[in-house]
Design a protein around this motif. Structure first.
Motif, PDB file in Angstrom:
ATOM      1  N   ARG A  62       0.804  -1.225   0.000  1.00  0.00           N
ATOM      2  CA  ARG A  62       0.000   0.000   0.000  1.00  0.00           C
ATOM      3  C   ARG A  62       0.836   1.273   0.000  1.00  0.00           C
ATOM      4  O   ARG A  62       0.392   2.323  -0.467  1.00  0.00           O
ATOM      5  N   GLY A  63       2.049   1.204   0.529  1.00  0.00           N
ATOM      6  CA  GLY A  63       2.875   2.398   0.583  1.00  0.00           C
ATOM      7  C   GLY A  63       4.078   2.194   1.475  1.00  0.00           C
ATOM      8  O   GLY A  63       4.323   1.100   1.990  1.00  0.00           O
ATOM      9  N   ALA A  64       4.826   3.267   1.660  1.00  0.00           N
ATOM     10  CA  ALA A  64       6.041   3.212   2.474  1.00  0.00           C
ATOM     11  C   ALA A  64       6.093   4.428   3.383  1.00  0.00           C
ATOM     12  O   ALA A  64       5.501   5.466   3.097  1.00  0.00           O
ATOM     13  N   VAL A  65       6.824   4.273   4.486  1.00  0.00           N
ATOM     14  CA  VAL A  65       7.120   5.401   5.367  1.00  0.00           C
ATOM     15  C   VAL A  65       8.626   5.615   5.323  1.00  0.00           C
ATOM     16  O   VAL A  65       9.403   4.701   5.609  1.00  0.00           O
ATOM     17  N   LEU A  66       9.025   6.811   4.935  1.00  0.00           N
ATOM     18  CA  LEU A  66      10.436   7.169   4.840  1.00  0.00           C
ATOM     19  C   LEU A  66      10.753   8.262   5.853  1.00  0.00           C
ATOM     20  O   LEU A  66       9.944   9.173   6.077  1.00  0.00           O
ATOM     21  N   ARG A  67      11.935   8.175   6.425  1.00  0.00           N
ATOM     22  CA  ARG A  67      12.417   9.221   7.322  1.00  0.00           C
ATOM     23  C   ARG A  67      13.264  10.179   6.504  1.00  0.00           C
ATOM     24  O   ARG A  67      14.365   9.846   6.064  1.00  0.00           O
ATOM     25  N   VAL A  68      12.716  11.363   6.242  1.00  0.00           N
ATOM     26  CA  VAL A  68      13.374  12.383   5.423  1.00  0.00           C
ATOM     27  C   VAL A  68      13.697  13.577   6.315  1.00  0.00           C
ATOM     28  O   VAL A  68      12.793  14.176   6.909  1.00  0.00           O
ATOM     29  N   ASP A  69      14.978  13.884   6.444  1.00  0.00           N
ATOM     30  CA  ASP A  69      15.408  14.980   7.314  1.00  0.00           C
ATOM     31  C   ASP A  69      14.870  14.804   8.733  1.00  0.00           C
ATOM     32  O   ASP A  69      14.450  15.763   9.391  1.00  0.00           O
ATOM     33  N   GLY A  70      14.864  13.539   9.216  1.00  0.00           N
ATOM     34  CA  GLY A  70      14.448  13.268  10.585  1.00  0.00           C
ATOM     35  C   GLY A  70      12.949  13.183  10.798  1.00  0.00           C
ATOM     36  O   GLY A  70      12.502  12.961  11.925  1.00  0.00           O
ATOM     37  N   VAL A  71      12.154  13.351   9.729  1.00  0.00           N
ATOM     38  CA  VAL A  71      10.696  13.328   9.845  1.00  0.00           C
ATOM     39  C   VAL A  71      10.147  12.102   9.115  1.00  0.00           C
ATOM     40  O   VAL A  71      10.459  11.875   7.940  1.00  0.00           O
ATOM     41  N   THR A  73       7.618  10.258   7.022  1.00  0.00           N
ATOM     42  CA  THR A  73       6.631  10.738   6.056  1.00  0.00           C
ATOM     43  C   THR A  73       6.084   9.578   5.247  1.00  0.00           C
ATOM     44  O   THR A  73       6.861   8.785   4.709  1.00  0.00           O
ATOM     45  N   PRO A  74       4.748   9.445   5.122  1.00  0.00           N
ATOM     46  CA  PRO A  74       4.181   8.370   4.305  1.00  0.00           C
ATOM     47  C   PRO A  74       4.283   8.695   2.821  1.00  0.00           C
ATOM     48  O   PRO A  74       4.101   9.849   2.411  1.00  0.00           O
ATOM     49  N   PHE A  75       4.559   7.688   2.003  1.00  0.00           N
ATOM     50  CA  PHE A  75       4.655   7.840   0.558  1.00  0.00           C
ATOM     51  C   PHE A  75       3.813   6.774  -0.122  1.00  0.00           C
ATOM     52  O   PHE A  75       3.838   5.602   0.276  1.00  0.00           O
ATOM     53  N   GLY A  76       3.089   7.154  -1.146  1.00  0.00           N
ATOM     54  CA  GLY A  76       2.472   6.202  -2.045  1.00  0.00           C
ATOM     55  C   GLY A  76       3.405   5.945  -3.208  1.00  0.00           C
ATOM     56  O   GLY A  76       4.460   6.568  -3.339  1.00  0.00           O
ATOM     57  N   LEU A  77       3.029   5.037  -4.080  1.00  0.00           N
ATOM     58  CA  LEU A  77       3.854   4.726  -5.233  1.00  0.00           C
ATOM     59  C   LEU A  77       3.935   5.919  -6.171  1.00  0.00           C
ATOM     60  O   LEU A  77       2.910   6.489  -6.553  1.00  0.00           O
ATOM     61  N   SER A  78       5.169   6.304  -6.519  1.00  0.00           N
ATOM     62  CA  SER A  78       5.434   7.398  -7.456  1.00  0.00           C
ATOM     63  C   SER A  78       4.901   8.732  -6.968  1.00  0.00           C
ATOM     64  O   SER A  78       4.576   9.605  -7.752  1.00  0.00           O
ATOM     65  N   ARG A  79       4.831   8.916  -5.649  1.00  0.00           N
ATOM     66  CA  ARG A  79       4.477  10.225  -5.102  1.00  0.00           C
ATOM     67  C   ARG A  79       5.754  10.941  -4.740  1.00  0.00           C
ATOM     68  O   ARG A  79       6.573  10.422  -3.975  1.00  0.00           O
ATOM     69  N   GLU A  80       5.942  12.107  -5.264  1.00  0.00           N
ATOM     70  CA  GLU A  80       7.230  12.790  -5.138  1.00  0.00           C
ATOM     71  C   GLU A  80       7.165  13.898  -4.089  1.00  0.00           C
ATOM     72  O   GLU A  80       6.202  14.646  -4.019  1.00  0.00           O
ATOM     73  N   SER A  82       9.330  17.191  -2.345  1.00  0.00           N
ATOM     74  CA  SER A  82      10.451  18.123  -2.426  1.00  0.00           C
ATOM     75  C   SER A  82      10.223  19.205  -1.382  1.00  0.00           C
ATOM     76  O   SER A  82       9.217  19.209  -0.680  1.00  0.00           O
ATOM     77  N   GLY A  83      11.152  20.146  -1.292  1.00  0.00           N
ATOM     78  CA  GLY A  83      11.019  21.207  -0.313  1.00  0.00           C
ATOM     79  C   GLY A  83       9.779  22.049  -0.521  1.00  0.00           C
ATOM     80  O   GLY A  83       9.275  22.679   0.404  1.00  0.00           O
ATOM     81  N   ALA A  84       9.249  22.056  -1.748  1.00  0.00           N
ATOM     82  CA  ALA A  84       8.053  22.845  -2.044  1.00  0.00           C
ATOM     83  C   ALA A  84       6.771  22.079  -1.727  1.00  0.00           C
ATOM     84  O   ALA A  84       5.680  22.604  -1.885  1.00  0.00           O
ATOM     85  N   GLY A  85       6.882  20.817  -1.315  1.00  0.00           N
ATOM     86  CA  GLY A  85       5.694  20.030  -1.002  1.00  0.00           C
ATOM     87  C   GLY A  85       5.603  18.800  -1.874  1.00  0.00           C
ATOM     88  O   GLY A  85       6.612  18.311  -2.401  1.00  0.00           O
ATOM     89  N   TYR A  86       4.387  18.278  -2.045  1.00  0.00           N
ATOM     90  CA  TYR A  86       4.162  17.065  -2.815  1.00  0.00           C
ATOM     91  C   TYR A  86       3.698  17.403  -4.229  1.00  0.00           C
ATOM     92  O   TYR A  86       2.974  18.357  -4.457  1.00  0.00           O
ATOM     93  N   ALA A  87       4.106  16.563  -5.172  1.00  0.00           N
ATOM     94  CA  ALA A  87       3.661  16.735  -6.560  1.00  0.00           C
ATOM     95  C   ALA A  87       3.666  15.382  -7.237  1.00  0.00           C
ATOM     96  O   ALA A  87       4.573  14.580  -7.042  1.00  0.00           O
ATOM     97  N   GLU A  88       2.645  15.110  -8.035  1.00  0.00           N
ATOM     98  CA  GLU A  88       2.591  13.871  -8.794  1.00  0.00           C
ATOM     99  C   GLU A  88       3.430  14.016 -10.064  1.00  0.00           C
ATOM    100  O   GLU A  88       3.346  15.028 -10.759  1.00  0.00           O
ATOM    101  N   PRO A  89       4.283  13.035 -10.374  1.00  0.00           N
ATOM    102  CA  PRO A  89       5.056  13.115 -11.609  1.00  0.00           C
ATOM    103  C   PRO A  89       4.154  12.962 -12.822  1.00  0.00           C
ATOM    104  O   PRO A  89       3.069  12.392 -12.741  1.00  0.00           O
TER     105      PRO A  89
END
Length: 214
Positions: A62-71, A73-80, A82-89
């Motif tokens: 269903r998804g993954a949880v990644l620790r980015v800069d100590g936080v 964060t849940p991620f779905g497949l191909s959800r990107e 960046s510092g500006a927030g989330y964006a679908e490719p």
């Protein structure tokens, strides 16, 4: 850019924070995920860290949880992210015109090795014969799972294995199931449903259109 300002010896100093890494999850497996961090792709297992210190906390279909800069964060497949927030490719698309014999042929690759595919919606997986697998350097007898398949010539031995990558046009999938069949059949490498089911596809007036899913 955020700055911390300090007055020191009459000078105004600005110390910028490092830019947040761009992170994308492009493959999901139980307890593992394929992530792209600032353009670097790596398979991470739970607890393992990759580029820019990004750590995989958990992963399933269903998804993954990644620790980015100590936080975390849940991620779905191909959800990107960046510092500006989330964006679908943007979706990757490919159009294949009907060719010789009314079939759809497309150039691609398996594990980065060039292949000419015959698209076959009747094949449950990517399929090939032993000679084709050997040419691609697939160690199917060691890494594959023995099985038997029904062919026009009867029941023959085969091996099921997972390919690292399958690519046609700009569409690339990781961890694609394949069948390697003893003997000389099929004569062509078949692009079957283990690939097609993971992309959007439709046929329109002699053109097969493939589209990457979000």
């Amino acid at each position: 850019m955020r700055c911390f300002l300090a007055l020191c010896l009459g000078a105004l100093l600005c110390a910028p924070l490092a830019a947040a890494p761009q992170v994308q999850v492009v493959g999901l497996f139980p307890g593992a995920a394929v992530v792209t961090v600032d353009g670097q792709r790596q398979l991470l297992k739970v607890g393992q860290s990759g580029p820019a210190g990004v750590t995989l906390v958990s992963a399933d279909a269903r998804g993954a949880v990644l620790r980015v800069d100590g936080v975390d964060t849940p991620f779905g497949l191909s959800r990107e992210y960046s510092g500006a927030g989330y964006a679908e490719p943007q979706r990757q698309q490919l159009s294949i015109a009907r060719g010789q014999g009314g079939h759809y042929w497309v150039a691609g690759s398996i594990n980065r090795q060039g292949v000419q595919f015959l698209v076959d919606t009747g094949a449950s997986s990517v399929a090939m014969n032993e000679a084709q697998a050997s040419r691609l350097g697939l160690d199917y007898k060691t890494r594959g799972q023995p099985m038997q398949v029904n062919t026009a010539g009867g029941v023959v031995p085969a091996w099921r294995m997972t390919l690292n990558s399958v690519k046609v046009g700009s569409l690339e999938l990781l961890g694609v199931e394949a069948a390697i069949i003893a003997g000389g059949s099929p004569g062509e490498v078949l692009l079957g449903m283990s690939f097609l089911n993971r992309v959007g596809w439709r046929e329109e007036q002699g053109v097969l259109r493939l589209e990457g899913k979000h």
